[in-house]
Design a protein around this motif. Structure first.
Motif, PDB file in Angstrom:
ATOM      1  N   ALA A  32       0.804  -1.236   0.000  1.00 49.11           N
ATOM      2  CA  ALA A  32       0.000   0.000   0.000  1.00 49.11           C
ATOM      3  C   ALA A  32       0.839   1.289   0.000  1.00 49.11           C
ATOM      4  O   ALA A  32       0.513   2.234  -0.728  1.00 49.11           O
ATOM      5  CB  ALA A  32      -0.974  -0.017   1.166  1.00 49.11           C
ATOM      6  N   PRO A  33       1.920   1.374   0.783  1.00 47.82           N
ATOM      7  CA  PRO A  33       2.680   2.634   0.794  1.00 47.82           C
ATOM      8  C   PRO A  33       3.208   3.036  -0.583  1.00 47.82           C
ATOM      9  O   PRO A  33       3.306   4.229  -0.884  1.00 47.82           O
ATOM     10  CB  PRO A  33       3.846   2.340   1.751  1.00 47.82           C
ATOM     11  CG  PRO A  33       3.358   1.225   2.605  1.00 47.82           C
ATOM     12  CD  PRO A  33       2.437   0.409   1.745  1.00 47.82           C
ATOM     13  N   TYR A  34       3.526   2.035  -1.423  1.00 47.17           N
ATOM     14  CA  TYR A  34       4.064   2.364  -2.741  1.00 47.17           C
ATOM     15  C   TYR A  34       2.971   2.920  -3.641  1.00 47.17           C
ATOM     16  O   TYR A  34       3.226   3.710  -4.538  1.00 47.17           O
ATOM     17  CB  TYR A  34       4.732   1.139  -3.369  1.00 47.17           C
ATOM     18  CG  TYR A  34       5.821   0.589  -2.486  1.00 47.17           C
ATOM     19  CD1 TYR A  34       6.910   1.392  -2.140  1.00 47.17           C
ATOM     20  CD2 TYR A  34       5.753  -0.689  -1.951  1.00 47.17           C
ATOM     21  CE1 TYR A  34       7.908   0.922  -1.306  1.00 47.17           C
ATOM     22  CE2 TYR A  34       6.745  -1.173  -1.117  1.00 47.17           C
ATOM     23  CZ  TYR A  34       7.822  -0.367  -0.789  1.00 47.17           C
ATOM     24  OH  TYR A  34       8.793  -0.830   0.048  1.00 47.17           O
ATOM     25  N   MET A  35       1.739   2.467  -3.408  1.00 45.10           N
ATOM     26  CA  MET A  35       0.631   3.006  -4.191  1.00 45.10           C
ATOM     27  C   MET A  35       0.349   4.448  -3.759  1.00 45.10           C
ATOM     28  O   MET A  35       0.074   5.311  -4.595  1.00 45.10           O
ATOM     29  CB  MET A  35      -0.598   2.130  -4.004  1.00 45.10           C
ATOM     30  CG  MET A  35      -0.324   0.737  -4.552  1.00 45.10           C
ATOM     31  SD  MET A  35      -1.554  -0.437  -4.027  1.00 45.10           S
ATOM     32  CE  MET A  35      -0.673  -1.946  -4.369  1.00 45.10           C
ATOM     33  N   ARG A  36       0.432   4.697  -2.470  1.00 50.86           N
ATOM     34  CA  ARG A  36       0.260   6.087  -1.999  1.00 50.86           C
ATOM     35  C   ARG A  36       1.337   6.971  -2.610  1.00 50.86           C
ATOM     36  O   ARG A  36       1.084   8.099  -3.032  1.00 50.86           O
ATOM     37  CB  ARG A  36       0.324   6.141  -0.465  1.00 50.86           C
ATOM     38  CG  ARG A  36      -0.823   5.414   0.215  1.00 50.86           C
ATOM     39  CD  ARG A  36      -1.037   5.891   1.641  1.00 50.86           C
ATOM     40  NE  ARG A  36       0.083   5.590   2.532  1.00 50.86           N
ATOM     41  CZ  ARG A  36       0.189   4.460   3.246  1.00 50.86           C
ATOM     42  NH1 ARG A  36      -0.767   3.539   3.185  1.00 50.86           N
ATOM     43  NH2 ARG A  36       1.221   4.257   4.028  1.00 50.86           N
ATOM     44  N   LEU A  37       2.548   6.434  -2.676  1.00 54.12           N
ATOM     45  CA  LEU A  37       3.654   7.194  -3.260  1.00 54.12           C
ATOM     46  C   LEU A  37       3.373   7.497  -4.735  1.00 54.12           C
ATOM     47  O   LEU A  37       3.615   8.610  -5.215  1.00 54.12           O
ATOM     48  CB  LEU A  37       4.954   6.391  -3.119  1.00 54.12           C
ATOM     49  CG  LEU A  37       6.226   7.027  -3.676  1.00 54.12           C
ATOM     50  CD1 LEU A  37       6.574   8.301  -2.911  1.00 54.12           C
ATOM     51  CD2 LEU A  37       7.396   6.046  -3.607  1.00 54.12           C
ATOM     52  N   TYR A  38       2.846   6.492  -5.440  1.00 48.78           N
ATOM     53  CA  TYR A  38       2.525   6.678  -6.867  1.00 48.78           C
ATOM     54  C   TYR A  38       1.495   7.795  -7.026  1.00 48.78           C
ATOM     55  O   TYR A  38       1.649   8.690  -7.869  1.00 48.78           O
ATOM     56  CB  TYR A  38       1.994   5.361  -7.451  1.00 48.78           C
ATOM     57  CG  TYR A  38       1.483   5.489  -8.870  1.00 48.78           C
ATOM     58  CD1 TYR A  38       2.355   5.764  -9.918  1.00 48.78           C
ATOM     59  CD2 TYR A  38       0.131   5.348  -9.150  1.00 48.78           C
ATOM     60  CE1 TYR A  38       1.887   5.885 -11.225  1.00 48.78           C
ATOM     61  CE2 TYR A  38      -0.347   5.468 -10.453  1.00 48.78           C
ATOM     62  CZ  TYR A  38       0.533   5.744 -11.482  1.00 48.78           C
ATOM     63  OH  TYR A  38       0.066   5.869 -12.771  1.00 48.78           O
ATOM     64  N   MET A  39       0.441   7.764  -6.204  1.00 47.67           N
ATOM     65  CA  MET A  39      -0.623   8.774  -6.311  1.00 47.67           C
ATOM     66  C   MET A  39      -0.064  10.165  -6.032  1.00 47.67           C
ATOM     67  O   MET A  39      -0.367  11.135  -6.717  1.00 47.67           O
ATOM     68  CB  MET A  39      -1.731   8.459  -5.304  1.00 47.67           C
ATOM     69  CG  MET A  39      -2.440   7.150  -5.611  1.00 47.67           C
ATOM     70  SD  MET A  39      -3.528   6.640  -4.259  1.00 47.67           S
ATOM     71  CE  MET A  39      -4.917   7.750  -4.513  1.00 47.67           C
ATOM     72  N   GLU A  40       0.794  10.217  -5.025  1.00 50.62           N
ATOM     73  CA  GLU A  40       1.340  11.502  -4.615  1.00 50.62           C
ATOM     74  C   GLU A  40       2.300  12.059  -5.672  1.00 50.62           C
ATOM     75  O   GLU A  40       2.237  13.219  -6.054  1.00 50.62           O
ATOM     76  CB  GLU A  40       2.064  11.312  -3.284  1.00 50.62           C
ATOM     77  CG  GLU A  40       2.470  12.597  -2.601  1.00 50.62           C
ATOM     78  CD  GLU A  40       3.312  12.302  -1.365  1.00 50.62           C
ATOM     79  OE1 GLU A  40       2.837  11.543  -0.505  1.00 50.62           O
ATOM     80  OE2 GLU A  40       4.447  12.799  -1.297  1.00 50.62           O
ATOM     81  N   ARG A  41       3.154  11.167  -6.188  1.00 52.61           N
ATOM     82  CA  ARG A  41       4.182  11.610  -7.135  1.00 52.61           C
ATOM     83  C   ARG A  41       3.566  12.176  -8.412  1.00 52.61           C
ATOM     84  O   ARG A  41       4.068  13.137  -8.982  1.00 52.61           O
ATOM     85  CB  ARG A  41       5.128  10.448  -7.464  1.00 52.61           C
ATOM     86  CG  ARG A  41       6.398  10.893  -8.177  1.00 52.61           C
ATOM     87  CD  ARG A  41       7.246   9.730  -8.652  1.00 52.61           C
ATOM     88  NE  ARG A  41       7.995   9.090  -7.576  1.00 52.61           N
ATOM     89  CZ  ARG A  41       8.788   8.015  -7.784  1.00 52.61           C
ATOM     90  NH1 ARG A  41       8.896   7.493  -8.986  1.00 52.61           N
ATOM     91  NH2 ARG A  41       9.439   7.469  -6.783  1.00 52.61           N
ATOM     92  N   TYR A  42       2.484  11.560  -8.886  1.00 56.08           N
ATOM     93  CA  TYR A  42       1.932  11.953 -10.180  1.00 56.08           C
ATOM     94  C   TYR A  42       0.554  12.607 -10.058  1.00 56.08           C
ATOM     95  O   TYR A  42      -0.102  12.835 -11.075  1.00 56.08           O
ATOM     96  CB  TYR A  42       1.877  10.745 -11.119  1.00 56.08           C
ATOM     97  CG  TYR A  42       3.245  10.156 -11.360  1.00 56.08           C
ATOM     98  CD1 TYR A  42       4.196  10.828 -12.131  1.00 56.08           C
ATOM     99  CD2 TYR A  42       3.602   8.943 -10.781  1.00 56.08           C
ATOM    100  CE1 TYR A  42       5.464  10.299 -12.330  1.00 56.08           C
ATOM    101  CE2 TYR A  42       4.863   8.404 -10.984  1.00 56.08           C
ATOM    102  CZ  TYR A  42       5.803   9.085 -11.756  1.00 56.08           C
ATOM    103  OH  TYR A  42       7.046   8.565 -11.942  1.00 56.08           O
ATOM    104  N   GLY A  43       0.114  12.882  -8.840  1.00 54.73           N
ATOM    105  CA  GLY A  43      -1.175  13.534  -8.655  1.00 54.73           C
ATOM    106  C   GLY A  43      -2.332  12.707  -9.195  1.00 54.73           C
ATOM    107  O   GLY A  43      -3.209  13.209  -9.920  1.00 54.73           O
ATOM    108  N   VAL A  44      -2.353  11.438  -8.878  1.00 56.18           N
ATOM    109  CA  VAL A  44      -3.355  10.523  -9.442  1.00 56.18           C
ATOM    110  C   VAL A  44      -4.623  10.546  -8.587  1.00 56.18           C
ATOM    111  O   VAL A  44      -4.558  10.372  -7.373  1.00 56.18           O
ATOM    112  CB  VAL A  44      -2.809   9.082  -9.505  1.00 56.18           C
ATOM    113  CG1 VAL A  44      -3.798   8.173 -10.222  1.00 56.18           C
ATOM    114  CG2 VAL A  44      -1.455   9.050 -10.190  1.00 56.18           C
ATOM    115  N   PRO A  45      -5.784  10.740  -9.223  1.00 53.35           N
ATOM    116  CA  PRO A  45      -7.025  10.738  -8.447  1.00 53.35           C
ATOM    117  C   PRO A  45      -7.391   9.338  -7.925  1.00 53.35           C
ATOM    118  O   PRO A  45      -7.054   8.335  -8.544  1.00 53.35           O
ATOM    119  CB  PRO A  45      -8.072  11.240  -9.449  1.00 53.35           C
ATOM    120  CG  PRO A  45      -7.478  11.057 -10.802  1.00 53.35           C
ATOM    121  CD  PRO A  45      -5.988  11.044 -10.649  1.00 53.35           C
ATOM    122  N   ALA A  46      -8.110   9.318  -6.802  1.00 51.08           N
ATOM    123  CA  ALA A  46      -8.359   8.062  -6.082  1.00 51.08           C
ATOM    124  C   ALA A  46      -9.259   7.091  -6.843  1.00 51.08           C
ATOM    125  O   ALA A  46      -9.231   5.886  -6.584  1.00 51.08           O
ATOM    126  CB  ALA A  46      -8.963   8.373  -4.716  1.00 51.08           C
TER     127      ALA A  46
END
Lengths: 385, 350
Positions: free
Chosen positions: A144-158
């Protein structure tokens, strides 16, 4: 890369939570018999058996090839057991391909399985080891932390993860072997399902399945004689690296980049987005789909989620991903990788039934294991290389 | 098929208990040493394959931790068999034969000391019909030995002779766990363990690791003055139902030996993976090894038995003798499962 090799038989069981109707031996035999039937051959035509599965602790049978040899016609034959974490189904198929490529074997049977109902995977994946803090998070908690990182890094909507979950479950409705069949699946249903490991919701996660997959691989001569169209293997590859080291990129792992580069070069794939007709990717949690699209060069970095959002990866999109419903719909862990490889082959053989991608000629199968540290891939084609 | 040869081999000291050392710590020195012996590093290795068993470490994906002993950044081409590492060597050969690799690293390892090995091995049996009876590995081997005694194929003296010879040979092997000079009479005077086996008829519990390098022809000649060429190799499986087998025989070993070409020439040395003394006698018979053949000059599994490496060790010891010019043609054998259920046989030549 040695002699030509083709997939000429594919068999799988119905995947479900508890296969109470069969023993472990019965489960693998069902898949194997279906693969043999597809290949138009019998047990005596098989030169070697290659078995793959994830940890023995999932069923409590140590080195189960010793017990399963009777069920899989292995007696008197060479039998090998591969185990490379979650990628095992894929890497077992790669080893099986090597048997035929070597020139020493004409037709081999490779089988993978998991009967998760015999044990508890989250328990088996969270051992208490000396000198190591006990996490007990299971796979989802680890990733899960890597997915949060992905969302944060590229501004990905939930909602992107939820969209993948809906798409794969819609595809599963067209695949009679798929475990999860949720006819009224919708974005709202996924979004309202419980949060397990932020950002992963219950319906964004793979199920625990009992199931098996089997493939018959053949050399050129026997492929020509097989009753159904062969899927020619253009190239295979595996890569591994450490679970944890300074500078490791867990969003675009170096091991997967290297694996894809290798298999693309063997298969003559220079423009993956244009050349690949359909891909079966090992996506156990929804967020892996956009991350893999980027790592596999199907789009640029940070662009994967846009492909998901615009429907490119849907069954009628221009690069359908997991037309079978994927790991999100069926997850007999040890077999999940081989199912990806087998489903890719089914597509180029034109035998995928209701989830067939029209006109698929070139497909890739992909498997993932460990802490973004084990990858296996192959590229298959309707056209002989 | 492309030719392949073994060009390096290293074994750790065979110890009853490796203490706090974890598996990576056991593997790292042997991997480094075998690479140094031919002057290569991980970047020169095309393919790495290991053999281990999760249950000995008590953790799923134990080999993932083992991989920490190898340099994996940048990522490597790697695989793993949940079998003796002799089958990892076989997987490497498939890569070499199909032209996918020229230089391969194999390693096998285990720490059997923390668990109860003979009971852990029970879990290799049919989980529905056999395991609930908990027949342990030593008791099953004892049934096999009893069947041979009853059939008049061997005597307890024959078994003791195997042990005496193994322990004596192990005196010349600095890595051996058990070695010494014992007469057959002294051994026969020892008390029974699981009848008809005495403790010395059973391989010891051993912690350790081994590493081996195998290469295609050109690479082998470049890196090694006298490679040990793999001239023939084959492996075969038998049923898991013990009651359906004649335990005094090993048709799978016989067939694999014939396919590997054991009888095509004189054999100088044979390393047979026999964790129990009577099994060496079965294997000698099935492989048709003449009386003059030097059997297990390393001491064999009876002198040190790292689970998942002991079969690879047989390859390593034969190859070492060939590489050092002490033997011209040898036979290496590995086994898996209860009572020699699965057997791998190879012929190595100078």
């Amino acid at each position: 890369m040695g002699n030509r090799v083709a997939v000429v038989g594919i068999g799988q069981t119905k995947h479900k939570s508890k296969h109470k109707d069969v023993s472990i031996a019965g489960l693998v035999r069902q898949a194997a018999e279906r693969a043999l039937e597809d290949a138009g051959c019998t047990w005596k035509d098989i030169d070697a058996l290659i078995l793959g599965k994830a940890p023995d602790m999932f069923e409590g049978v140590v080195m189960p090839e010793l017990y399963l040899t009777d069920a899989l016609g292995g007696n008197g034959k060479p039998v090998l057991r591969v185990h490379t974490a979650g990628s095992v189904g894929g890497s077992t198929a790669v080893v099986a391909a090597n048997y035929v490529q070597s020139g020493a074997f004409r037709r081999v049977l490779t089988v993978s399985f998991e009967k998760q109902s015999e044990s508890n995977a989250t328990w088996a994946l969270s051992p208490r080891m000396p000198f190591v803090p006990h996490v007990n998070a299971g796979a989802g908690g680890f990733f899960a932390p890597y997915m949060r990182l992905y969302m944060e890094r590229y501004g990905v909507p939930a909602h992107i993860g939820c969209m993948v979950a809906v798409k794969d479950r819609l595809n599963a409705l067209k695949n009679p072997y798929a475990h999860l069949q949720i006819p009224d699946i919708s974005l709202e249903m996924v979004q309202q399902s419980p949060m397990l490991w932020e950002p992963i919701r219950f319906l964004e996660s793979c199920p625990s399945s009992d199931g098996a997959c089997a493939l018959v691989l053949a050399d050129e001569q026997h492929a020509a004689r097989s009753p159904n169209p062969p899927a020619w293997i253009l190239g295979t590859s595996t890569r591994a690296d450490g679970s944890m080291y300074a500078g490791k990129d867990n969003i675009h792992p170096a091991s997967l980049i290297a694996c894809a580069k290798d298999v693309y070069s063997k298969a003559g794939i220079t423009d993956p987005r244009r050349q690949i007709d359909v891909a079966e990717l090992y996506v156990p949690f929804s967020w892996y789909e956009p991350m893999y699209l980027e790592t596999l060069g199907l789009c640029g970095e940070g662009e994967g989620w846009k492909l998901v959002e615009s429907g490119v990866t849907a069954l009628d999109g221009d690069v359908p991903i997991n037309a079978s419903g994927g790991v999100l719909s069926s997850n007999p862990i040890g077999a999940s990788g081989m199912l990806r490889f087998g489903e890719a082959a089914l597509q180029v053989r034109g035998m995928a039934g209701a989830h067939q991608v029209e006109g698929a000629r070139l497909a890739i199968g992909h498997a993932f294991g460990g802490a973004h540290s084990y990858y296996a891939m192959w590229a298959v084609s309707a056209d002989k290389p | 098929m492309r030719e392949a040869a073994i060009i390096g081999y290293t074994q750790s000291a065979q110890r009853r208990y490796a203490g706090a050392a974890n598996e990576s710590e056991l593997i790292m020195p042997v991997v480094r040493e075998v690479m140094q012996s031919v002057g290569v590093s991980q970047k020169d290795i095309d393919f790495t394959c290991s053999g281990s068993c999760d249950y000995f470490q008590g953790a799923a994906f134990a080999f993932v931790e083992g991989l920490n002993a190898v340099a994996t950044a940048p990522p490597i081409r790697e695989s793993h068999v949940e079998m003796d590492a002799a089958w990892a060597l076989y997987e490497c050969l498939l890569k070499i034969w199909s032209g996918e690799a020229d230089l391969c690293l194999v390693y096998g390892f285990s720490k059997s000391s923390p668990g109860e090995l003979r009971s852990v091995l029970t879990l290799q049996l049919d989980p529905y019909y056999q395991v609930p009876l908990w027949p342990d590995a030593i008791s099953l081997a004892a049934l096999q030995a009893r069947a041979m005694l009853d059939a008049g194929i061997i005597s307890e003296r024959d078994m003791a002779e195997v042990v005496a010879r193994s322990r004596r040979a192990a005196l010349a092997n600095p890595k051996a766990q058990l070695s010494g000079e014992s007469s057959v009479e002294e051994l026969l005077a020892q008390p029974g363990f699981v009848s008809p086996l005495r403790r010395h008829d059973c391989a010891p519990i051993t912690d350790g690791a081994s590493a081996l390098l195998v290469a295609s022809a050109e690479t082998a000649r470049r890196l090694c003055a006298r490679p040990a060429w793999i001239r023939g190799i084959d492996h075969r499986m038998e049923t898991g139902m013990l009651g359906a087998r004649d335990l005094t025989r090993s048709p799978s070993a016989r067939y694999a030996g014939a396919r590997a070409g054991v009888s095509a020439g004189a054999v100088d040395v044979a390393e047979l993976h026999a964790p129990f003394s009577h099994q060496e006698i079965i294997l000698r018979r099935e492989l048709g090894l003449a009386d003059g053949v030097s059997i297990n000059p390393s001491g064999g599994a009876l002198a040190g038995n790292v689970m998942m490496a002991a079969g690879l060790d047989r390859f390593g010891h034969v190859a070492t003798r060939i590489m050092q010019g002490e033997a011209g043609r040898g036979v290496a054998h590995a086994t898996s499962g209860a009572c020699l259920q699965q057997n791998l046989v190879a012929v190595l030549e100078a």
